[in-house]
Design an enzyme around this catalytic site. Sequence first.
Site, PDB file in Angstrom:
ATOM      1  N   TYR A  16      -7.844 -64.816-103.321  1.00 22.01           N
ATOM      2  CA  TYR A  16      -7.899 -65.084-101.882  1.00 22.01           C
ATOM      3  C   TYR A  16      -8.396 -66.498-101.565  1.00 22.01           C
ATOM      4  O   TYR A  16      -8.378 -66.915-100.409  1.00 22.01           O
ATOM      5  CB  TYR A  16      -8.835 -64.094-101.179  1.00 22.01           C
ATOM      6  CG  TYR A  16      -8.358 -62.664-101.212  1.00 22.01           C
ATOM      7  CD1 TYR A  16      -7.291 -62.249-100.426  1.00 22.01           C
ATOM      8  CD2 TYR A  16      -8.987 -61.724-102.022  1.00 22.01           C
ATOM      9  CE1 TYR A  16      -6.851 -60.935-100.444  1.00 22.01           C
ATOM     10  CE2 TYR A  16      -8.557 -60.408-102.051  1.00 22.01           C
ATOM     11  CZ  TYR A  16      -7.487 -60.020-101.262  1.00 22.01           C
ATOM     12  OH  TYR A  16      -7.058 -58.718-101.284  1.00 22.01           O
ATOM     13  N   HIS A  21      -6.934 -66.890 -94.386  1.00 20.59           N
ATOM     14  CA  HIS A  21      -8.065 -66.069 -93.935  1.00 20.59           C
ATOM     15  C   HIS A  21      -9.395 -66.598 -94.476  1.00 20.59           C
ATOM     16  O   HIS A  21     -10.450 -66.191 -94.003  1.00 20.59           O
ATOM     17  CB  HIS A  21      -7.847 -64.633 -94.411  1.00 20.59           C
ATOM     18  CG  HIS A  21      -8.148 -63.571 -93.399  1.00 20.59           C
ATOM     19  ND1 HIS A  21      -8.311 -63.802 -92.048  1.00 20.59           N
ATOM     20  CD2 HIS A  21      -8.305 -62.234 -93.552  1.00 20.59           C
ATOM     21  CE1 HIS A  21      -8.560 -62.667 -91.427  1.00 20.59           C
ATOM     22  NE2 HIS A  21      -8.566 -61.700 -92.318  1.00 20.59           N
ATOM     23  N   TYR A  66     -15.306 -57.482 -98.155  1.00 22.73           N
ATOM     24  CA  TYR A  66     -14.070 -57.917 -97.514  1.00 22.73           C
ATOM     25  C   TYR A  66     -14.353 -58.263 -96.061  1.00 22.73           C
ATOM     26  O   TYR A  66     -15.362 -57.855 -95.487  1.00 22.73           O
ATOM     27  CB  TYR A  66     -12.977 -56.858 -97.674  1.00 22.73           C
ATOM     28  CG  TYR A  66     -12.444 -56.873 -99.081  1.00 22.73           C
ATOM     29  CD1 TYR A  66     -11.541 -57.852 -99.482  1.00 22.73           C
ATOM     30  CD2 TYR A  66     -12.893 -55.962-100.025  1.00 22.73           C
ATOM     31  CE1 TYR A  66     -11.087 -57.914-100.788  1.00 22.73           C
ATOM     32  CE2 TYR A  66     -12.441 -56.009-101.335  1.00 22.73           C
ATOM     33  CZ  TYR A  66     -11.533 -56.994-101.710  1.00 22.73           C
ATOM     34  OH  TYR A  66     -11.097 -57.061-103.001  1.00 22.73           O
ATOM     35  N   ASN A  68     -13.508 -57.406 -93.085  1.00 23.93           N
ATOM     36  CA  ASN A  68     -13.812 -56.440 -92.027  1.00 23.93           C
ATOM     37  C   ASN A  68     -15.158 -55.747 -92.201  1.00 23.93           C
ATOM     38  O   ASN A  68     -15.525 -54.907 -91.397  1.00 23.93           O
ATOM     39  CB  ASN A  68     -12.684 -55.410 -91.887  1.00 23.93           C
ATOM     40  CG  ASN A  68     -12.452 -54.613 -93.145  1.00 23.93           C
ATOM     41  OD1 ASN A  68     -12.937 -54.973 -94.214  1.00 23.93           O
ATOM     42  ND2 ASN A  68     -11.707 -53.530 -93.037  1.00 23.93           N
ATOM     43  N   ASN A 114     -10.857 -59.507 -87.513  1.00 30.55           N
ATOM     44  CA  ASN A 114     -11.650 -58.354 -87.946  1.00 30.55           C
ATOM     45  C   ASN A 114     -13.051 -58.689 -88.441  1.00 30.55           C
ATOM     46  O   ASN A 114     -13.965 -57.882 -88.305  1.00 30.55           O
ATOM     47  CB  ASN A 114     -10.890 -57.560 -89.002  1.00 30.55           C
ATOM     48  CG  ASN A 114      -9.733 -56.799 -88.404  1.00 30.55           C
ATOM     49  OD1 ASN A 114      -9.791 -56.359 -87.259  1.00 30.55           O
ATOM     50  ND2 ASN A 114      -8.663 -56.649 -89.168  1.00 30.55           N
TER      51      ASN A 114
END
EC number: 3.1.1.29
Length: 186
Positions: A16, A21, A66, A68, A114
């Site tokens: 990631y 993000h 993560y 959220n 989120n």
Amino acid sequence: MEKYLIVGLGNPGSNYAKTRHNVGFMVINEICNKLNLSLDSSKFNGIFTKTIYNNSIVFFCQPTTYMNLSGEFVIKMLNFYNIPIKNLIVIYDDVDTKLGTIKLRKKGSSGGQNGIKNIINILKTDEIKRIRIGIDKDPHIKLDQYVLSNFKIDELVIIKPAIIKGALATLAAIGEDFDKVMNKFN
């Protein structure tokens, strides 16, 4: 001395690291590079470094949950280190802002992001200082796929200066009036 909690949002793991993000993580990394710091401490499912900057004690952080679930890390850090919410700054991606644009706000809704949504829900307030980094959106790609995709080479030329500007805005906000910082960087 006042204490600050500066949290860049993203998802953990090398797969990631370069995704849209993760621009919050990228800003924290830029700050650490600029100040010659490393995220060498861990607690409450996050990594961080503690330093003195502008006569303030500052924690630069990346949650290792993560996106959220970011609020759990944030509330635990605020409570454990006795940091007031007014000294929390959250840095994250914004699909509703043009690629490479940064926007500072003192409060407001999550805009569907989120990570900040979870932080707002857990802290039970939307009065959270934030620095949003514009990543745009692509109408041809589902949103969840888009935010988890890497920047294209031509986009990196645009996003890199925004990451640097986000780092400068973050540092300017420590120990300063946030309204003045917003006027300078918005």
